[in-house]
Design an enzyme around this catalytic site. Structure first.
Site, PDB file in Angstrom:
ATOM      1  N   ASP A  67       2.510  -4.009  -1.551  1.00 54.95           N
ATOM      2  CA  ASP A  67       1.889  -5.996  -1.164  1.00 54.95           C
ATOM      3  C   ASP A  67       2.483  -6.261  -1.561  1.00 54.95           C
ATOM      4  OD1 ASP A  67       0.880  -8.026  -1.217  1.00 54.95           O
ATOM      5  OD2 ASP A  67      -1.551  -7.557  -2.054  1.00 54.95           O
TER       6      ASP A  67
ATOM      7  N   HIS B 133      -5.280  -6.898  -5.492  1.00 54.61           N
ATOM      8  CA  HIS B 133      -5.665  -8.002  -4.296  1.00 54.61           C
ATOM      9  C   HIS B 133      -7.320  -7.329  -3.586  1.00 54.61           C
ATOM     10  CE1 HIS B 133      -6.702 -11.109  -0.957  1.00 54.61           C
ATOM     11  NE2 HIS B 133      -6.256 -12.324  -2.211  1.00 54.61           N
TER      12      HIS B 133
END
Length: 497
Positions: free
Chosen positions: A287, A210
């Site tokens: 993440d 991301h």
């Protein structure tokens, strides 16, 4: 073999729910609940899927160090409510009744919420907990010697303990409340990275990341003169582990990677990648924003140095999230923000910081939403994350098979291990037009690049349509999605190719 047959979901087979397993999990939860409780210039990523080295400009900065005393905060655990075990098998109809917004309509049609990778909806338990906080507990924390301050502090620190259990961290002192995964990554990049990254050092990412797990490391590399390296993915959206390991070396200081890809749904082999990085002396940030609502996360088993997630992706409020960090790393890291609540002593000559987690929670935090996150964690653990994984696995297999049968529809990201994300493109239609057509049928999906442009460009794409699943979605909603796409192809939606 159908496409659905080729997919494993979270390492679990899609099998009928075991009542004994549910009872066992419920009993464990009951026992647990009853017991004690100026930005630098950025360098663009390369446009090819090959492993890449990204040079950066060089600057430096330093912050004076301070002694690291033990935290002086007091923690009085709140009484954790005893959660009634759900009887029998996983009951999606009962779960749906817990989410008031699922009774809404969109364009006169029943709402079908398939935008869960962007944000999840909130159960009544979370909404009611926030209301209760503001009606009965609202106060600043850790500071005042009055009843509401004690209630507020207890609720806030109890939420921290709930997150600790949720991630299986070894201590609640390893849990730092932040605004979300983005802030957590920035905290590590700015604080730990600013202190430990030097010119010529290397930062390793994967092609799945991301933007929030790319941009802070780009900024750090540009500031320090470090090199950003990118591990490639294969045609199915899986990290090529041999290439990942080949990119590790004596200059690798930190690896930052997604547990689950928000654009493709790929579940990465985190444990193996962390172990490889550690063999080269590198730290690892994971993440977990797209993982925690779908999979069991055990940071001790993964051996992650840092693990981050956002509350709103796991049925909690927006504006709250958590950073797990190993205690020794957190306490050796100089805070990136200064203010009240995080200091033991201040003079005009020096500041002495508290130990973690307080040293990273400067100022008045998002107290109410931290308490709401605790309620969301309770909700997920009440149902059982393994039960959620299995339910979503069945949905993903069903959706993969149905969508694969639609002529001209191409699924992007077909990793053998996936969470509930179904990115696709439809021949002859822009992704934005598909999303708009589905919206007219009351179906909420995400159309665009999903803040993961490098991942999509690996496939020569700028956007996809992304339905994404959660525990309250049903097989009927998947059938309705497929039917709506077919109506679009037939011209019934009034959108022409």
């Amino acid at each position: 073999m159908s496409p659905a047959d080729e997919i494993k979901v979270g390492g679990l087979d899609a099998v009928p729910f075991d009542e004994q397993l549910i009872a066992h999990l419920a009993n464990e939860l009951f026992a647990e609940a009853s017991g004690p409780p100026k930005a630098p210039p950025q360098t663009a990523l390369p446009s090819t899927p090959q492993a890449a080295a990204i040079p950066s400009s060089t600057t430096s900065w330093s912050v004076p160090t301070a002694p690291l005393p033990a935290s002086r905060l007091e923690f009085r655990p709140e009484v954790i409510p005893q959660l009634a075990p759900r009887a029998g098998q996983f009951d999606v109809a009962s779960i749906r009744r817990d989410f008031p917004i699922l009774q809404e309509t969109a364009h006169g049609k029943p709402l079908v919420w398939l935008d869960n990778a962007a944000t999840t909806q909130k159960p009544r338990a979370v909404i009611d907990r926030l209301r209760h906080f503001y009606e009965h507990e609202n106060s600043n924390i850790h500071r005042a010697a009055h009843a509401l301050a004690a209630r507020s502090t207890d609720a806030y620190e109890a939420a921290r303990e709930k997150v600790r259990r949720f991630l299986n961290a070894s201590s609640s002192n390893e849990i730092v409340f932040v605004r979300g995964a983005t802030e957590a990554i920035n905290l590590v990049a700015k604080a730990w990275g600013g202190q430990n990254i030097r010119a010529g050092d290397e930062i390793l990412l994967t092609w799945l990341e991301h933007h929030s797990n790319i941009v802070p490391w780009q900024q750090l590399a540009a500031e320090k003169g470090a090199v950003l390296r990118v591990a490639p993915i294969d045609d199915r959206g899986q990290v090529i582990q041999e290439e990942f390991e080949r990119l590790l070396g004596p200059r690798t200081r930190i690896v930052a990677l997604s547990h689950v890809s928000n654009a493709l749904g790929t579940i990465t082999p985190v444990r193996e990648l962390v172990a490889a990085a550690h063999r080269h002396g590198a730290r690892v940030l994971v993440d977990g924003a797209q993982a925690v609502s779908h999979l069991r996360v055990d940071v001790q088993d993964l051996d992650a140095d840092f693990y981050v997630f956002s509350g709103h992706k796991v049925f909690g409020p927006t504006g709250i999230g958590a950073l797990f960090g190993k205690a020794a790393l957190l306490n050796a890291t100089i805070p990136w923000q200064g203010g009240g609540n995080m200091i033991a002593d201040v003079t005009f000559e020096r500041t002495v910081y508290h130990a973690a987690p307080a040293r990273f929670e400067a100022g008045t935090g998002n107290i109410a939403d931290a308490v709401g996150l605790g309620a969301a964690v309770d909700y997920v653990q009440d149902i059982g994350i393994e039960n959620i994984t299995r339910h979503e696995g069945e949905l993903l297999a069903h959706a993969t098979e149905l969508l694969s049968r639609i002529p001209g529809l191409r699924l992007i990201g077909t990793a053998r291990e996936k969470a509930g994300v179904l990115s696709f493109v439809l021949d002859g239609f822009r992704s934005e037009d598909v999303g708009a057509a589905l919206d007219r049928d009351g179906i909420a999906v995400r159309s665009g690049h999903h803040c993961a442009q490098p991942a999509l460009r690996r496939y020569g794409l700028e956007s996809t349509v992304r339905p994404s699943l959660a525990l309250y979605n049903t097989h009927d909603e998947i059938d309705y999605l497929a039917a709506s796409i077919r109506r679009l192809q037939s011209g019934s939606h009034g959108v022409s190719p």
